[in-house]
Scaffold this motif. Structure first.
Motif, mmCIF file in Angstrom:
data_model
loop_
_atom_site.group_PDB
_atom_site.id
_atom_site.type_symbol
_atom_site.label_atom_id
_atom_site.label_comp_id
_atom_site.label_asym_id
_atom_site.label_seq_id
_atom_site.Cartn_x
_atom_site.Cartn_y
_atom_site.Cartn_z
ATOM 1 N N SER A 93 -4.061 0.685 -9.637
ATOM 2 C CA SER A 93 -2.803 0.820 -8.905
ATOM 3 C C SER A 93 -1.714 -0.105 -9.426
ATOM 4 O O SER A 93 -0.556 0.291 -9.534
ATOM 5 C CB SER A 93 -3.042 0.544 -7.411
ATOM 6 O OG SER A 93 -3.550 -0.763 -7.217
ATOM 7 N N ALA A 102 -5.736 6.447 -4.955
ATOM 8 C CA ALA A 102 -6.151 5.988 -3.633
ATOM 9 C C ALA A 102 -6.593 7.158 -2.760
ATOM 10 O O ALA A 102 -7.551 7.045 -1.986
ATOM 11 C CB ALA A 102 -5.006 5.224 -2.959
ATOM 12 N N TYR A 154 -0.926 -2.133 0.898
ATOM 13 C CA TYR A 154 -0.537 -1.426 -0.319
ATOM 14 C C TYR A 154 0.959 -1.194 -0.461
ATOM 15 O O TYR A 154 1.452 -0.974 -1.565
ATOM 16 C CB TYR A 154 -1.262 -0.083 -0.350
ATOM 17 C CG TYR A 154 -1.395 0.552 -1.702
ATOM 18 C CD1 TYR A 154 -2.065 -0.075 -2.732
ATOM 19 C CD2 TYR A 154 -0.862 1.806 -1.946
ATOM 20 C CE1 TYR A 154 -2.210 0.522 -3.968
ATOM 21 C CE2 TYR A 154 -0.997 2.422 -3.179
ATOM 22 C CZ TYR A 154 -1.675 1.772 -4.186
ATOM 23 O OH TYR A 154 -1.809 2.362 -5.408
ATOM 24 N N PHE A 212 -8.437 3.041 1.449
ATOM 25 C CA PHE A 212 -7.643 3.647 0.390
ATOM 26 C C PHE A 212 -6.848 4.855 0.883
ATOM 27 O O PHE A 212 -5.837 5.212 0.278
ATOM 28 C CB PHE A 212 -8.535 4.012 -0.796
ATOM 29 C CG PHE A 212 -8.891 2.818 -1.634
ATOM 30 C CD1 PHE A 212 -8.020 2.357 -2.597
ATOM 31 C CD2 PHE A 212 -10.076 2.139 -1.425
ATOM 32 C CE1 PHE A 212 -8.330 1.243 -3.365
ATOM 33 C CE2 PHE A 212 -10.401 1.031 -2.178
ATOM 34 C CZ PHE A 212 -9.527 0.571 -3.149
ATOM 35 N N GLN A 229 -3.838 3.248 1.792
ATOM 36 C CA GLN A 229 -3.053 2.988 0.586
ATOM 37 C C GLN A 229 -2.327 4.244 0.114
ATOM 38 O O GLN A 229 -1.173 4.167 -0.321
ATOM 39 C CB GLN A 229 -3.977 2.469 -0.518
ATOM 40 C CG GLN A 229 -4.502 1.079 -0.249
ATOM 41 C CD GLN A 229 -5.113 0.439 -1.470
ATOM 42 O OE1 GLN A 229 -5.132 1.026 -2.548
ATOM 43 N NE2 GLN A 229 -5.613 -0.774 -1.324
#
Length: 401
Positions: free
Chosen positions: A33, A65, A233, A352, A355
């Motif tokens: 990322s 993600a 994130y 995630f 995210q």
């Protein structure tokens, strides 16, 4: 009747030689990322004429993600049923191949396709690496130390690779993708130094179904984890745009990378703080972590200029570094061997998916409210709600842990 010995015996004692490859492997999903964050403005300029580029370019960072969110539970199933080490070696190898592919591509859809595959690999890497850390270090003190070091290592590596991404990004936005070949370098020590944990002994060859997961006790931690993934994130994805919004040119990747690297160092500092306060319960640590995130994001909203982005980013990232290992301990660490892989997969899925939602929520709020810094402030408000909620539900959280 089939009997199962609930004890898990490790044929060898794990130490630094096993911890280091697992910590290095844990860095790969994070690098997926952050590595190209400094060149996102360049990619946006390059694909400016592509339909929906304003949405699709941030998805280059966010799509992996989403794949982790979708596939981590399946990776957990494989880890619990088949083999953990073998899955990790294969995932690292494929990760390197698909990660480097955008370096030779000039098609936005093709790049997004490789990022989808990258996310599938990251789902396996993060799930198995976290599970093996808990497998190899069952006593609380060593386990919490290495989980804290996992957060520190990933963020320090992110700091280095953000800086490297910003530096090599000056030679073109394709260049940083070559760094994904690091997955191959990590796969070698993983294959050589790790072993498959010994599973519970079965006195008969009959297959015993895996125990059912305690969904009632997992629901609250997984919801909190999803919110934590989004608050964690949002700055990683948006920091380059926040810096450019203060007047820094998109081509000045050194400045963009330096700001992002500073935030990553603050996240690492939060992980180090966790290593010192890991004896405290998640019910006490989570409100503090979410509260720091909230304060930092509100500073970005209310303080104009690059100074506001830097100061707020440091405060929020300190909270993020404390948040990540605290969530892992709360949700994963206390699970028995037979369901640890699946719970780790669910935790990664929730984190995630948060995210993945972060750039979508930030973009939507920025469009609706008229500015990205305002959108970050709203996400900070959500982090504040999470801080208050975890504080008020501390009794339930202790029971769940």
């Amino acid at each position: 009747m089939t009997n199962v010995d609930e004890r898990v015996s490790m044929p060898r004692t794990a130490g630094v030689g096993q911890a280091l490859p697992l910590l290095a492997a844990s860095c790969m999903p994070v690098l997926g990322s952050v590595l190209i964050t400094p060149v996102l403005p360049q990619i946006s300029q390059h694909f400016a004429s592509t339909p929906a580029a304003t949405v699709l370019v941030p998805m280059i960072v966010a799509v992996p993600a989403l794949m982790i969110a979708l596939f981590a539970p399946f990776a957990g199933q494989i880890a619990d049923r088949v083999a953990r080490k073998r899955l990790l070696v294969v995932a690292l190898t494929v990760y390197a191949v698909v990660g480097v592919a955008p370096a030779i591509l000039d098609d936005l859809q093709g790049i997004l396709a490789t990022r989808l595959l990258l996310g599938v690999c990251e789902a396996a890497i993060m799930t198995v690496a976290t599970t093996l850390i808990v497998d190899y270090f069952p006593d609380d003190r060593r386990r919490n130390r290495y989980l804290g070091l996992q957060a520190v290592t990933t963020t320090l590596a992110a700091t280095v690779f953000i800086a490297v991404g910003g530096t090599v990004g000056a030679h073109g936005w394709h260049t940083p993708f070559w760094i994904y070949l690091a997955g191959l370098a990590i796969a070698v020590p993983v294959a050589m130094l790790l072993w498959e944990p010994e599973r519970p002994v079965r006195t008969e060859s009959a297959q015993i179904p895996l125990p059912r997961l305690p969904w009632g006790r997992l629901a609250l931690p997984l919801v909190v984890t999803l919110v934590g993934g989004m608050s964690f994130y949002v700055l990683i994805v948006e920091v380059s745009y926040l810096v450019v919004g203060t007047g820094v040119a998109p081509e000045e990747t050194g400045i963009i990378g330096a700001v992002a690297a500073g935030a990553s160092l603050a996240t690492a500092a939060g992980g180090l703080v966790f290593a010192k306060v890991a004896h405290l319960t998640p019910a006490r640590l989570l409100p503090v972590a979410f509260g720091l995130q909230a304060v930092g994001m509100v500073v970005i909203w209310l303080v104009d200029g690059l100074g506001g982005v830097v100061t707020g980013g440091l405060i929020a990232s300190l909270g993020s570094g404390l948040l990540l290992p605290t969530l892992v301990v709360w949700v994963v660490a206390e699970q028995p061997f037979e369901q640890r892989g699946r719970v780790s997969g669910l935790w990664n899925s929730a984190f995630f998916f948060g995210q993945f939602l972060a750039p979508l929520v930030a973009t939507g709020l920025a469009t609706a409210l008229g500015g990205l810094s305002i959108a970050v402030g709203v996400v900070g408000g959500l982090a504040l709600v999470a801080a208050v909620t975890t504080m008020l539900t501390s009794r339930s959280m202790t029971a769940a842990a």
